[in-house]
Write an enzyme that holds these catalytic residues in place. Structure first.
Site, short mmCIF file in Angstrom:
data_model
loop_
_atom_site.label_atom_id
_atom_site.label_comp_id
_atom_site.label_asym_id
_atom_site.label_seq_id
_atom_site.Cartn_x
_atom_site.Cartn_y
_atom_site.Cartn_z
N SER A 1 0.81 -1.21 0.00
CA SER A 1 0.00 0.00 0.00
C SER A 1 0.85 1.27 0.00
O SER A 1 1.64 1.51 -0.90
CB SER A 1 -0.96 -0.04 1.19
OG SER A 1 -1.92 0.97 1.13
N ASP B 1 -2.32 6.16 -3.58
CA ASP B 1 -1.18 5.54 -2.91
C ASP B 1 -0.65 4.42 -3.79
O ASP B 1 -1.07 4.25 -4.93
CB ASP B 1 -1.57 5.05 -1.52
CG ASP B 1 -2.55 3.89 -1.55
OD1 ASP B 1 -3.25 3.74 -2.57
OD2 ASP B 1 -2.61 3.13 -0.57
N ASP C 1 -0.92 1.21 -4.12
CA ASP C 1 -1.78 0.23 -4.77
C ASP C 1 -3.12 0.82 -5.18
O ASP C 1 -4.02 0.09 -5.61
CB ASP C 1 -2.00 -0.98 -3.86
CG ASP C 1 -2.75 -0.66 -2.58
OD1 ASP C 1 -2.69 0.51 -2.14
OD2 ASP C 1 -3.39 -1.56 -2.02
N ASP D 1 -5.72 2.18 -3.66
CA ASP D 1 -6.99 1.91 -2.99
C ASP D 1 -7.34 3.02 -1.99
O ASP D 1 -8.27 2.87 -1.20
CB ASP D 1 -6.99 0.55 -2.30
CG ASP D 1 -6.01 0.46 -1.13
OD1 ASP D 1 -5.20 1.39 -0.95
OD2 ASP D 1 -6.06 -0.55 -0.41
#
Length: 309
Positions: A103, A242, A244, A246
Protein backbone atom coordinates in the site's frame (compact mmCIF):
# COMPACT_ATOMS: atom_id res chain seq x y z
CA UNK A 1 -5.86 -19.36 17.51
CA UNK A 2 -3.27 -16.60 17.91
CA UNK A 3 -2.40 -15.01 14.57
CA UNK A 4 1.24 -15.14 13.50
CA UNK A 5 0.90 -13.94 9.90
CA UNK A 6 -2.29 -12.07 9.10
CA UNK A 7 -2.84 -8.54 10.30
CA UNK A 8 -5.71 -6.17 9.59
CA UNK A 9 -4.84 -6.06 5.87
CA UNK A 10 -3.25 -9.37 4.92
CA UNK A 11 0.35 -10.37 5.53
CA UNK A 12 2.95 -7.58 5.48
CA UNK A 13 6.57 -7.00 6.32
CA UNK A 14 9.96 -5.95 5.05
CA UNK A 15 10.74 -7.71 1.76
CA UNK A 16 13.07 -10.72 2.06
CA UNK A 17 12.61 -10.69 5.83
CA UNK A 18 10.22 -13.00 7.67
CA UNK A 19 7.32 -13.21 7.01
CA UNK A 20 7.68 -11.52 3.64
CA UNK A 21 10.07 -14.08 2.13
CA UNK A 22 9.83 -16.22 -1.00
CA UNK A 23 9.58 -19.31 1.22
CA UNK A 24 6.59 -17.91 3.12
CA UNK A 25 4.92 -16.71 -0.08
CA UNK A 26 5.27 -20.25 -1.45
CA UNK A 27 3.64 -21.68 1.69
CA UNK A 28 0.86 -19.08 1.63
CA UNK A 29 0.10 -19.87 -2.00
CA UNK A 30 -0.03 -23.59 -1.28
CA UNK A 31 -2.18 -23.08 1.83
CA UNK A 32 -4.63 -20.76 0.07
CA UNK A 33 -4.71 -23.11 -2.91
CA UNK A 34 -5.56 -26.05 -0.69
CA UNK A 35 -8.18 -24.02 1.19
CA UNK A 36 -9.97 -22.92 -2.00
CA UNK A 37 -9.79 -26.36 -3.59
CA UNK A 38 -12.10 -27.97 -1.07
CA UNK A 39 -14.83 -28.83 -3.59
CA UNK A 40 -14.60 -31.26 -6.50
CA UNK A 41 -14.79 -28.70 -9.32
CA UNK A 42 -12.32 -29.65 -12.08
CA UNK A 43 -11.15 -26.05 -12.64
CA UNK A 44 -9.79 -23.76 -9.94
CA UNK A 45 -8.35 -20.32 -10.62
CA UNK A 46 -6.51 -17.60 -8.77
CA UNK A 47 -6.05 -14.03 -10.01
CA UNK A 48 -2.82 -12.30 -8.91
CA UNK A 49 -2.10 -8.58 -9.22
CA UNK A 50 0.80 -6.53 -7.87
CA UNK A 51 2.14 -3.01 -7.55
CA UNK A 52 5.51 -1.80 -8.84
CA UNK A 53 7.88 -2.83 -6.03
CA UNK A 54 10.98 -4.74 -7.07
CA UNK A 55 10.18 -7.52 -4.61
CA UNK A 56 6.88 -8.10 -6.39
CA UNK A 57 8.63 -10.30 -8.94
CA UNK A 58 9.98 -12.60 -6.23
CA UNK A 59 6.69 -12.87 -4.35
CA UNK A 60 4.62 -13.29 -7.52
CA UNK A 61 6.73 -16.23 -8.66
CA UNK A 62 6.70 -17.86 -5.23
CA UNK A 63 2.93 -17.52 -4.89
CA UNK A 64 2.50 -18.95 -8.39
CA UNK A 65 4.58 -21.98 -7.47
CA UNK A 66 2.55 -22.52 -4.31
CA UNK A 67 -0.82 -22.24 -6.02
CA UNK A 68 0.09 -24.42 -9.01
CA UNK A 69 1.49 -27.08 -6.68
CA UNK A 70 -2.04 -27.61 -5.35
CA UNK A 71 -3.61 -27.71 -8.82
CA UNK A 72 -4.74 -24.10 -9.06
CA UNK A 73 -4.47 -22.29 -12.40
CA UNK A 74 -2.85 -18.86 -11.97
CA UNK A 75 -3.88 -15.77 -13.95
CA UNK A 76 -1.23 -13.04 -13.66
CA UNK A 77 -2.49 -9.47 -14.11
CA UNK A 78 0.81 -7.67 -13.58
CA UNK A 79 0.74 -4.14 -12.09
CA UNK A 80 -2.89 -3.18 -11.45
CA UNK A 81 -4.67 -1.29 -8.65
CA UNK A 82 -5.94 -3.31 -5.70
CA UNK A 83 -9.59 -2.62 -6.68
CA UNK A 84 -8.86 -4.27 -10.05
CA UNK A 85 -8.17 -7.56 -8.28
CA UNK A 86 -11.44 -7.22 -6.35
CA UNK A 87 -13.37 -6.58 -9.56
CA UNK A 88 -11.67 -9.13 -11.81
CA UNK A 89 -11.68 -12.05 -9.36
CA UNK A 90 -15.44 -12.72 -9.75
CA UNK A 91 -15.61 -11.62 -13.41
CA UNK A 92 -12.86 -14.11 -14.32
CA UNK A 93 -14.62 -16.82 -12.31
CA UNK A 94 -11.67 -17.20 -9.96
CA UNK A 95 -11.85 -18.91 -6.58
CA UNK A 96 -9.49 -16.43 -4.98
CA UNK A 97 -7.72 -13.16 -5.77
CA UNK A 98 -4.36 -11.94 -4.47
CA UNK A 99 -2.82 -8.46 -4.41
CA UNK A 100 0.91 -8.14 -3.79
CA UNK A 101 1.45 -4.73 -2.23
CA UNK A 102 2.31 -2.86 0.94
CA UNK A 103 0.00 0.00 0.00
CA UNK A 104 1.38 3.38 1.12
CA UNK A 105 4.49 1.91 2.79
CA UNK A 106 8.07 2.28 1.45
CA UNK A 107 9.43 0.21 -1.44
CA UNK A 108 11.39 -2.00 0.96
CA UNK A 109 8.12 -3.41 2.33
CA UNK A 110 5.62 -5.69 0.66
CA UNK A 111 2.46 -7.59 1.46
CA UNK A 112 0.00 -10.25 0.35
CA UNK A 113 -3.74 -9.64 0.54
CA UNK A 114 -6.38 -12.24 -0.33
CA UNK A 115 -9.85 -11.76 -1.82
CA UNK A 116 -12.64 -14.31 -1.87
CA UNK A 117 -14.52 -15.41 -5.02
CA UNK A 118 -16.93 -12.50 -4.46
CA UNK A 119 -14.06 -10.00 -4.76
CA UNK A 120 -14.19 -8.96 -1.11
CA UNK A 121 -11.64 -9.35 1.67
CA UNK A 122 -11.55 -12.78 3.31
CA UNK A 123 -13.27 -13.35 6.64
CA UNK A 124 -11.18 -13.67 9.78
CA UNK A 125 -12.16 -17.35 9.90
CA UNK A 126 -10.85 -17.98 6.37
CA UNK A 127 -7.56 -16.22 7.14
CA UNK A 128 -7.16 -18.24 10.34
CA UNK A 129 -7.68 -21.50 8.44
CA UNK A 130 -5.17 -20.52 5.74
CA UNK A 131 -2.68 -19.62 8.46
CA UNK A 132 -3.26 -23.00 10.12
CA UNK A 133 -2.56 -24.73 6.80
CA UNK A 134 0.68 -22.77 6.35
CA UNK A 135 2.08 -24.41 9.48
CA UNK A 136 0.79 -27.88 8.65
CA UNK A 137 1.69 -30.50 6.04
CA UNK A 138 -0.05 -29.65 2.76
CA UNK A 139 -0.59 -32.52 0.36
CA UNK A 140 0.42 -31.41 -3.14
CA UNK A 141 -1.55 -32.25 -6.25
CA UNK A 142 -0.69 -35.33 -8.26
CA UNK A 143 1.91 -34.63 -10.95
CA UNK A 144 -0.68 -34.79 -13.72
CA UNK A 145 -2.87 -32.25 -11.89
CA UNK A 146 -0.33 -29.44 -11.37
CA UNK A 147 -1.83 -26.08 -12.29
CA UNK A 148 -0.84 -23.77 -15.13
CA UNK A 149 0.15 -20.10 -15.08
CA UNK A 150 -0.89 -17.57 -17.71
CA UNK A 151 -0.21 -13.85 -17.99
CA UNK A 152 -3.35 -11.82 -18.74
CA UNK A 153 -2.15 -8.97 -20.94
CA UNK A 154 -5.45 -7.09 -21.01
CA UNK A 155 -6.18 -7.10 -17.27
CA UNK A 156 -5.62 -3.36 -16.99
CA UNK A 157 -7.93 -2.67 -19.92
CA UNK A 158 -10.70 -4.82 -18.43
CA UNK A 159 -10.44 -2.80 -15.23
CA UNK A 160 -10.42 0.51 -17.12
CA UNK A 161 -13.65 -0.41 -18.89
CA UNK A 162 -15.29 -1.33 -15.58
CA UNK A 163 -14.23 1.99 -14.05
CA UNK A 164 -15.46 3.99 -17.03
CA UNK A 165 -18.75 2.12 -16.84
CA UNK A 166 -19.47 3.77 -13.48
CA UNK A 167 -19.36 7.23 -15.10
CA UNK A 168 -22.77 8.58 -16.23
CA UNK A 169 -23.55 7.98 -19.89
CA UNK A 170 -23.53 11.11 -22.03
CA UNK A 171 -21.20 13.01 -19.68
CA UNK A 172 -17.49 13.73 -20.11
CA UNK A 173 -14.64 15.45 -18.30
CA UNK A 174 -13.97 17.77 -21.21
CA UNK A 175 -12.73 21.19 -20.13
CA UNK A 176 -11.36 19.82 -16.85
CA UNK A 177 -7.61 19.93 -16.23
CA UNK A 178 -6.59 17.22 -13.72
CA UNK A 179 -3.31 16.50 -11.98
CA UNK A 180 -3.20 12.77 -11.28
CA UNK A 181 -0.43 11.57 -8.94
CA UNK A 182 -0.04 7.80 -9.10
CA UNK A 183 2.75 7.51 -6.50
CA UNK A 184 4.88 5.55 -9.02
CA UNK A 185 2.60 2.70 -8.08
CA UNK A 186 0.05 0.25 -9.42
CA UNK A 187 -2.19 2.82 -11.16
CA UNK A 188 0.62 4.56 -13.05
CA UNK A 189 -0.95 3.62 -16.38
CA UNK A 190 -4.61 2.91 -15.58
CA UNK A 191 -5.51 6.16 -13.80
CA UNK A 192 -4.23 8.62 -16.44
CA UNK A 193 -5.78 6.49 -19.19
CA UNK A 194 -9.21 6.50 -17.55
CA UNK A 195 -9.20 10.28 -17.09
CA UNK A 196 -7.95 10.91 -20.63
CA UNK A 197 -10.52 8.57 -22.19
CA UNK A 198 -13.26 10.41 -20.29
CA UNK A 199 -12.11 13.67 -21.86
CA UNK A 200 -9.97 15.36 -19.20
CA UNK A 201 -6.73 17.17 -19.87
CA UNK A 202 -4.37 15.00 -17.83
CA UNK A 203 -1.23 16.18 -16.07
CA UNK A 204 0.44 12.97 -14.81
CA UNK A 205 2.74 12.77 -11.81
CA UNK A 206 4.41 9.76 -10.21
CA UNK A 207 4.10 7.63 -13.36
CA UNK A 208 7.71 6.48 -13.76
CA UNK A 209 8.14 3.50 -11.42
CA UNK A 210 11.57 1.90 -11.19
CA UNK A 211 10.94 -0.65 -8.44
CA UNK A 212 12.26 1.62 -5.70
CA UNK A 213 10.42 4.96 -5.93
CA UNK A 214 6.87 3.93 -5.03
CA UNK A 215 5.38 6.46 -2.56
CA UNK A 216 8.71 8.31 -2.56
CA UNK A 217 7.84 12.01 -2.30
CA UNK A 218 4.66 11.55 -4.34
CA UNK A 219 1.19 10.10 -3.93
CA UNK A 220 -1.34 10.30 -1.13
CA UNK A 221 1.35 10.34 1.57
CA UNK A 222 3.05 13.36 -0.05
CA UNK A 223 0.34 15.49 -1.69
CA UNK A 224 2.59 18.55 -1.72
CA UNK A 225 4.04 17.56 -5.09
CA UNK A 226 0.60 17.48 -6.71
CA UNK A 227 -0.43 20.70 -4.97
CA UNK A 228 2.62 22.46 -6.42
CA UNK A 229 1.84 21.12 -9.89
CA UNK A 230 -1.74 22.42 -9.63
CA UNK A 231 -0.53 25.90 -8.82
CA UNK A 232 2.03 25.76 -11.64
CA UNK A 233 -0.42 24.61 -14.32
CA UNK A 234 -3.70 26.17 -13.20
CA UNK A 235 -5.32 22.74 -12.94
CA UNK A 236 -8.87 22.38 -11.65
CA UNK A 237 -8.32 19.35 -9.47
CA UNK A 238 -5.65 17.10 -8.03
CA UNK A 239 -6.01 13.38 -7.36
CA UNK A 240 -3.34 11.61 -5.30
CA UNK A 241 -3.32 7.81 -5.05
CA UNK A 242 -1.18 5.54 -2.91
CA UNK A 243 1.02 2.68 -4.06
CA UNK A 244 -1.78 0.23 -4.77
CA UNK A 245 -4.41 2.88 -5.59
CA UNK A 246 -6.99 1.91 -2.99
CA UNK A 247 -6.94 5.28 -1.22
CA UNK A 248 -7.19 8.82 -2.51
CA UNK A 249 -6.41 12.39 -1.45
CA UNK A 250 -8.15 15.20 -3.33
CA UNK A 251 -6.77 18.71 -3.84
CA UNK A 252 -8.74 21.76 -4.97
CA UNK A 253 -7.83 24.32 -7.63
CA UNK A 254 -5.91 26.45 -5.13
CA UNK A 255 -3.63 23.60 -4.10
CA UNK A 256 -5.38 23.00 -0.77
CA UNK A 257 -5.86 19.38 0.34
CA UNK A 258 -9.53 18.54 0.88
CA UNK A 259 -10.47 17.17 4.29
CA UNK A 260 -11.38 13.48 4.15
CA UNK A 261 -14.33 13.89 6.49
CA UNK A 262 -15.77 16.58 4.23
CA UNK A 263 -15.51 14.28 1.22
CA UNK A 264 -17.26 11.46 3.09
CA UNK A 265 -19.97 13.87 4.19
CA UNK A 266 -20.61 14.99 0.62
CA UNK A 267 -20.86 11.41 -0.64
CA UNK A 268 -23.12 10.34 2.23
CA UNK A 269 -25.40 13.33 1.69
CA UNK A 270 -25.72 12.73 -2.05
CA UNK A 271 -26.23 8.97 -1.73
CA UNK A 272 -28.83 9.46 1.00
CA UNK A 273 -30.76 11.80 -1.31
CA UNK A 274 -30.58 9.20 -4.09
CA UNK A 275 -31.59 6.32 -1.81
CA UNK A 276 -28.21 4.61 -2.33
CA UNK A 277 -26.86 4.88 1.24
CA UNK A 278 -27.32 1.40 2.72
CA UNK A 279 -28.93 1.52 6.14
CA UNK A 280 -28.73 5.32 5.95
CA UNK A 281 -25.35 4.79 7.63
CA UNK A 282 -21.80 6.00 6.98
CA UNK A 283 -18.96 3.85 8.34
CA UNK A 284 -15.83 5.80 9.31
CA UNK A 285 -12.91 5.26 11.65
CA UNK A 286 -12.67 6.55 15.20
CA UNK A 287 -10.34 9.22 13.79
CA UNK A 288 -13.22 11.06 12.09
CA UNK A 289 -14.01 14.38 13.73
CA UNK A 290 -17.02 15.62 15.68
CA UNK A 291 -17.96 17.97 12.85
CA UNK A 292 -18.69 15.00 10.58
CA UNK A 293 -20.96 13.45 13.22
CA UNK A 294 -22.90 16.70 13.72
CA UNK A 295 -23.27 17.25 9.97
CA UNK A 296 -24.66 13.74 9.49
CA UNK A 297 -26.94 13.97 12.53
CA UNK A 298 -28.53 17.10 11.06
CA UNK A 299 -29.39 14.99 8.01
CA UNK A 300 -30.55 11.92 9.98
CA UNK A 301 -27.59 9.87 8.76
CA UNK A 302 -26.04 7.45 11.24
CA UNK A 303 -22.25 7.57 11.73
CA UNK A 304 -20.75 4.19 12.61
CA UNK A 305 -17.20 4.44 13.95
CA UNK A 306 -14.83 1.50 13.56
CA UNK A 307 -11.44 0.97 15.26
CA UNK A 308 -8.15 1.56 13.45
CA UNK A 309 -5.47 -1.14 13.17
Amino acid sequence: MTRKLFGTDGVRGRANTDPMTAEMALKLGAAAGRYFRRDQSPVHRVVIGKDTRLSGYMIENALTAGFTSTGMNVLLLGPVPTPAVGLLTPSMRADVGVMISASHNPATDNGIKFFGPDGFKLSDEAEQEIERLVFSDITPAQSENIGRAKRIDDGRFRYIERVKGTFPQGRTLEGLKVVIDCANGAAYRAAPEVLWELGAEVIPLGVSPNGFNINDGVGSTAPGAAAARIRETGADLGICLDGDADRVILIDETGEVADGDQIMALFADRWAEEGRLKGHTLAATVMSNLGLERYLNDRSIVLHRTPVG
